[in-house]
Enzyme design. Structure first.
Site, short mmCIF file in Angstrom:
data_model
loop_
_atom_site.label_atom_id
_atom_site.label_comp_id
_atom_site.label_asym_id
_atom_site.label_seq_id
_atom_site.Cartn_x
_atom_site.Cartn_y
_atom_site.Cartn_z
N ASN A 43 -54.76 -57.26 2.05
CA ASN A 43 -53.58 -57.17 1.21
C ASN A 43 -53.93 -56.45 -0.08
O ASN A 43 -54.99 -56.69 -0.64
CB ASN A 43 -53.09 -58.58 0.84
N GLY A 46 -53.42 -50.97 -0.37
CA GLY A 46 -52.61 -49.75 -0.48
C GLY A 46 -52.14 -49.23 0.85
O GLY A 46 -51.55 -48.15 0.94
N LYS A 47 -52.35 -50.00 1.94
CA LYS A 47 -52.01 -49.43 3.24
C LYS A 47 -50.50 -49.31 3.46
O LYS A 47 -50.05 -48.36 4.07
CB LYS A 47 -52.70 -50.19 4.38
N SER A 48 -49.70 -50.24 2.92
CA SER A 48 -48.27 -50.09 3.14
C SER A 48 -47.70 -48.97 2.27
O SER A 48 -46.75 -48.29 2.66
CB SER A 48 -47.53 -51.40 2.88
N GLU A 167 -47.30 -52.23 10.36
CA GLU A 167 -47.42 -53.67 10.61
C GLU A 167 -46.40 -54.11 11.66
O GLU A 167 -45.80 -55.17 11.58
CB GLU A 167 -47.14 -54.48 9.33
#
Lengths: 275, 267, 287
Positions: A43, A46-48, A167
Site C-alpha cells: 500500500n 504508487g501502483k494505483s 486490483e
C-alpha cells in the site's frame, strides 16, 4: 524495441503540486507485445496511481507514456482507448448497463458500431468468458466471479490489444480467482494481447512473464517471478514459495530458487526416490 | 422510504408488459389529454372501466396501484374539496360568506378527484409494466424531433438511464447505512418527530460520501470505456414495433373516440 | 456470563422486490456455545449474512426464535429488546469502513456508546481503550477517518463496534478487499479477542485459507439451511460434502491432494496449513 506496446519514460507524478514528496518518480519500463506484466507493491507504493496514469485518468507531471509508439495525450487518448481495456477493483461499481449484454455492449456503442456487428461481438465475448446464458440477467444479482467475467467480456468485445487489471481480482474468493486466472491464461495464449496486472496478490503475479516491484514510487526490481519471489516478504510470497521456505527453515535441503507448485511437487516426488 | 418503491417495475408476464414502451407512452399521453377534457359522468364511468381493464390485463393486483395513489391522496382530496367549496351552481345547498356548496360544485369536485386518480393510475400502469431502461429508450425515441430544436436528447436519455439504473443502488445503500447505525444503537422511527429527524442526520453523510465515491468510479469507468457525450453513439438496445402494438394503439384510439362521443352525447 | 446462541426452527425472509420475498433462512436449529470461533461458509445467496443478521435482530425470524443469553428474538420482538440484543451481539458489516461518518476517529467510535446512554467522558475513555485493542495508536483519535489507510479504516470501524463492549462479535467477510498485511492484522485481532476476552466470534468468509488458519469450527450453509456444523478438520476430511457444496480447499490441502495424486497414495493425515503440511512431508520422508 519494435515490439514495445507500452513504453513508460521518466514518469513522475505528485498529487499535491506544492508538496515535495512525489508519488512516482522517474519511472521507466517497457512492456512488449503479447507480454503479461505484473506491477506489485505494498500500500502506498504508487501502483494505483501508475494504473490511473496508464489509462489516462491522470496526467503525468513529467515524462511520457507511449502506447504503440504514440504518446498518450488529449489528442490520442480516445483512439488509444478503443484498443485498451481497463478493469478496476470493485466489480459492483462498474456496471453501466441494466442487463449483462447491455453492459458488454457499452464500449461498442461508444465506438458507434452497427447493430449486427455489436450482436456478433457481444455474443462471442460472452461465450468466451462462459456467461452466454446470463445475457438477459441483471448484473447486480451475479456472484463476484461472474461479475468479473462480465467486465472481462465487456473488454474482450472491444477486441483490444492491451488490458489493464487494476486490483481486479482482489475482492474475489480464491476459487473464482483461480478460475479467472486460467481464463486470463487462455486469453494471453494467442500472443496478440498485452496484459498489465496491478496487484498485491502474488498468485496472480506468479502467472505473469515479468514482475515490476514498486516501492515508495520507485521501481525496486524488475524480473521474472523466479527472480523476484525469493526476495519478497513472507506474507507476500505465493504458497509454494512459503512452503519451500518453511521446509528449509525446518532444516531440509531444497533448491535455493523459486519453484511453482508443479515444480515443487515434482521435486518432492523425486526426492522420495533418491532417499 | 418505501414510497420511492411505489410504481417500480414489477416483472410478471402480461400483454401490457410485452407492448413496446412507445405504444404505452403514446396511449398514456392520449388518455391523459382525454381525461383532462372529459366532463360528464358517463364518460368518467367508461374511463373507470378502462382503468380497471388496464389493471386486469397487467396482471398486477389493484392494491399495488392504489398504494401508488396513497402518497398523493391527501393532495387530491384537498384540491377536490377546494373546488367544491368555491364553485357556485344552479342549486345551492349551503352558503357562508365565500363558501358555497352547490350541485355544480359537487360535480366539479368529484370530476377533479376522478381526473387526478385516473391520471395517476394510468401513469403507474406504465411504470409498473415497463422497465425503466425501456421507458428511457421509448422516451428518447419520441423526443427525437426535439433534437432539431437543439435539445440534447442523447445526453438526456443516457443521464436518465443511469439515474434509473442507480435508484435501486441508492435504496440498498440507504438500507445498509441504516442497518449499520441500528447496530450501533441508533433507533429510527422512535420518539418525538424531532428525535426521529435527529436520528436521520448521521445517515445522510455516509450516503453522500458513498454516492460521490461511486459516481467518481462510474465516471472513470465510462471514461476508459470510451464514452464521450459529444460523439455519435450507436445503440445496442433496439425497440421493436410489433403488430400487437399497432393493434393496441388502434384499440386505444377507438376507445378514445367512443369516450369523446359519450362526453358530447350525454352533455 | 454465559452467552449461548440458540436458533430454534428459525425461518426468515427478506424482500427482493415490491411483491417478492425470498427465503433467507429455512428451519435453522443451531446451538453455539460461548467462546467459539466459527467460520460460516457457503455459496453466494446461501444465507450466511442472513444468519448473522438474525443474531443481531436486523432480520427478524418469520417463524421460530433465536435465544441469546435470556433474550429472545422472534417476529414481534420490541425495539427495546432489540437494542439490548445489539449491545450484546456486535455486528461488523461487509466493508464497514464505508460507514464511518464523523469528522474524527474519536467521535466515530463514541457514536455507539453515546446512543446507549454512556456519558461522554466514559465514551471517550472507551474510544481510547478500543483503539488500543485494535492495535492503533491514540494519536489518530483526532484525525479524520478518511485520511487513514484501508486496513486502518476497517480497524477503526471495528473499534466502533467493540466500544459497545459486546460479548459476541459477528462479522461479514472481515478480510475482503484488504491486502495480505491488512487481512492478517484483522484476523490477529479476532484471534486475540477470542482467546483473551473469551468473545464468541462468527465470521463469514469465502476464503478457505482463513477457515484453515483462524477458525475452530465451521458452519456450512446452502439454500438457507445449515448443512454442517463441526470441527474444521472434520469438514475437510469429508470429501463428499466438499464436492457437493462446491467448496474450495485451503492451499495446503489443495497442494496435498495434488501431491497425493502424483505419488499415488495418501499422506498419513490431512493438513490445513503450510506448517502442518511441512511437518507431515518431513515425517513421511518426502523432504
Amino acid at each position: 524495441m519494435g515490439d514495445a506496446v507500452i513504453e513508460v519514460k521518466d514518469l513522475s507524478f505528485r498529487y499535491n503540486k506544492s508538496e515535495e514528496k512525489a508519488v512516482l518518480s522517474s519511472l521507466s519500463f517497457t512492456v512488449n507485445k503479447g507480454e503479461w506484466i505484473a506491477i506489485v507493491g505494498p500500500n502506498g507504493s504508487g501502483k494505483s496511481t501508475l494504473a490511473n496514469l496508464l489509462c489516462g485518468l491522470l496526467k503525468p507531471d513529467q515524462g511520457t507514456i507511449y502506447i504503440k509508439g504514440k504518446p498518450l495525450n488529449d489528442e490520442t487518448i480516445w483512439e488509444i482507448r478503443e484498443k485498451m481495456g481497463v478493469i478496476f477493483q470493485n466489480p459492483d461499481h462498474q456496471f453501466i448497463g441494466t442487463t449483462v449484454q447491455d453492459d458488454v455492449a457499452f464500449s461498442l456503442e461508444n465506438m458507434n458500431l452497427p447493430y449486427e456487428e455489436m450482436q456478433r461481438r457481444v455474443d462471442r465475448a460472452l461465450r468466451q468468458v462462459g456467461m452466454a446464458e446470463y445475457r438477459e440477467k441483471d448484473p447486480s444479482y451475479l456472484s463476484g466471479g461472474q461479475k468479473r467475467r462480465v467486465s472481462i467480456a465487456g473488454i474482450l468485445a472491444m477486441e483490444p490489444e492491451i488490458i489493464i487489471f487494476d486490483e481486479a481480482f482482489t475482492m474475489l474468493d480464491p476459487k473464482s480467482r483461480r478460475e479467472l486466472f486460467s481464463l486470463l491464461k487462455e486469453m494471453q495464449a494467442s500472443g496478440q494481447l498485452t496484459m498489465v496486472s496491478i496487484t498485491h496478490d502474488m498468485e496472480e503475479a506468479a502467472l505473469a512473464d515479468r514482475i515490476i516491484v514498486l516501492n515508495k514510487g520507485k521501481i525496486s526490481r524488475i524480473g521474472t517471478p523466479g527472480e523476484v519471489f525469493p526476495e519478497t516478504t513472507e506474507l507476500l510470497a505465493p504458497f509454494s514459495e512459503r512452503l519451500r521456505r518453511l521446509l528449509i527453515q525446518k532444516g531440509r535441503r531444497l533448491p535455493d530458487k523459486y519453484m511453482t507448485e508443479t515444480e515443487l511437487i515434482e521435486w518432492l516426488w523425486k526426492y522420495n526416490f533418491t532417499t | 422510504m418505501n414510497y420511492l418503491l411505489l410504481g417500480r417495475y414489477i416483472p410478471v408476464t402480461s400483454i401490457l408488459h410485452k407492448l413496446d414502451p412507445r405504444t404505452k407512452l403514446i396511449s398514456a399521453v392520449l388518455f391523459i389529454i382525454l381525461i383532462v377534457n372529459v366532463n360528464n359522468g358517463a364518460a368518467f364511468l367508461a374511463l373507470w372501466g378502462i382503468a380497471f381493464l388496464v389493471m386486469y390485463i397487467s396482471r398486477i393486483p389493484p392494491r399495488v396501484y392504489f398504494r401508488g395513489i396513497k402518497p398523493i391522496l391527501w393532495f387530491i382530496i384537498l384540491t377536490a374539496i377546494l373546488q367544491m367549496l368555491f364553485t357556485t351552481g344552479t342549486k345551492t345547498f349551503f352558503q357562508w360568506r365565500m363558501i358555497t356548496i352547490s350541485d355544480y360544485g359537487i360535480e366539479r369536485g368529484l370530476f377533479i378527484f376522478f381526473r387526478f386518480t385516473l391520471i395517476t393510475l394510468l401513469s403507474i400502469a406504465v411504470t409498473l409494466t415497463t422497465k425503466p431502461i425501456d421507458l428511457t429508450d421509448g422516451l428518447s425515441f419520441l423526443l427525437k424531433p426535439f433534437q432539431y430544436l437543439k435539445v440534447p436528447v442523447n445526453e438526456l436519455s443516457i443521464t436518465l438511464a443511469i439515474a434509473f439504473r442507480f435508484i435501486p443502488n441508492l435504496l440498498d445503500e440507504t438500507q445498509k447505512v441504516m442497518d449499520a447505525q441500528r447496530i450501533r444503537g441508533n433507533e429510527f422511527g422512535v420518539g418525538s418527530p424531532l428525535q426521529q429527524m435527529k436520528a436521520l442526520v448521521p445517515v445522510f453523510l455516509p450516503i453522500f460520501a458513498s454516492t460521490l465515491q461511486r459516481s467518481e468510479e462510474l465516471a472513470n469507468v465510462m471514461d476508459v470505456r470510451g464514452f464521450r457525450a459529444d460523439q455519435k453513439r450507436s445503440s445496442f438496445r433496439q425497440l421493436q414495433w410489433k403488430k400487437m402494438d399497432t393493434l393496441s394503439l388502434c384499440i386505444v384510439i377507438v376507445f378514445i373516440i367512443w369516450i369523446r362521443w359519450l362526453n358530447i352525447h350525454f352533455n | 456470563m454465559v452467552m449461548e446462541i440458540q436458533f430454534h426452527n428459525v425461518t426468515a425472509d427478506y424482500k427482493t422486490g415490491p411483491l417478492k420475498k425470498t427465503r433467507a433462512l429455512n428451519d435453522v436449529t443451531l446451538s453455539i456455545p460461548s467462546g467459539d470461533m466459527i467460520a460460516i461458509v457457503g455459496q453466494t445467496g446461501a444465507g450466511k449474512s442472513s444468519l448473522l443478521k438474525t443474531m443481531n435482530g436486523l432480520l427478524l425470524p418469520a417463524e421460530g426464535f433465536v435465544a441469546i443469553g435470556g433474550m429472545k428474538i422472534h417476529h414481534q420482538t420490541d425495539k427495546l429488546t432489540l437494542k439490548r440484543v445489539r449491545k450484546k451481539v456486535g455486528m461488523v458489516l461487509q466493508f464497514p469502513e464505508s460507514q464511518l461518518f464523523a469528522e474524527n476517529v474519536e467521535k466515530d467510535i463514541c457514536f455507539g456508546p453515546l446512543n446507549y446512554g454512556v456519558p461522554l467522558a466514559e465514551a471517550r475513555k472507551l474510544a481510547r481503550k478500543t483503539l488500543q485493542l485494535v492495535g492503533l495508536s491514540a494519536d489518530i483519535l483526532s484525525k479524520s477517518p478518511f485520511s487513514l489507510s484501508g486496513g486502518e479504516k476497517r480497524r477503526v470501524a471495528i473499534a466502533g463496534i467493540l466500544a459497545l463492549e459486546p460479548e459476541i462479535l459477528v462479522l461479514d467477510e472481515p478480510g475482503v478487499g484488504l491486502d495480505p498485511e491488512g487481512k492478517e492484522e484483522i484476523f490477529q485481532l479476532l484471534t486475540k479477542l477470542n482467546r483473551e476476552k473469551g468473545m464468541t466470534i462468527l465470521f463469514v468468509t469465502h476464503d478457505m485459507n482463513e477457515v484453515a488458519r483462524y477458525a475452530e469450527n465451521v458452519i456450512v450453509m446452502q439454500n438457507g439451511r445449515v448443512i454442517f456444523y463441526g470441527k474444521k478438520h472434520d469438514l475437510f476430511l469429508n470429501q463428499e460434502l466438499i464436492q457437493m457444496m462446491h467448496l474450495d480447499l485451503p492451499d495446503a490441502l489443495r497442494f496435498q491432494r495434488l501431491f497425493e495424486k502424483k505419488i499415488g497414495k495418501p499422506l498419513p493425515k490431512i493438513c490445513l496449513t503450510e506448517e502442518e503440511l511441512a511437518d507431515v512431508l518431513i515425517e513421511a520422508g518426502y523432504a
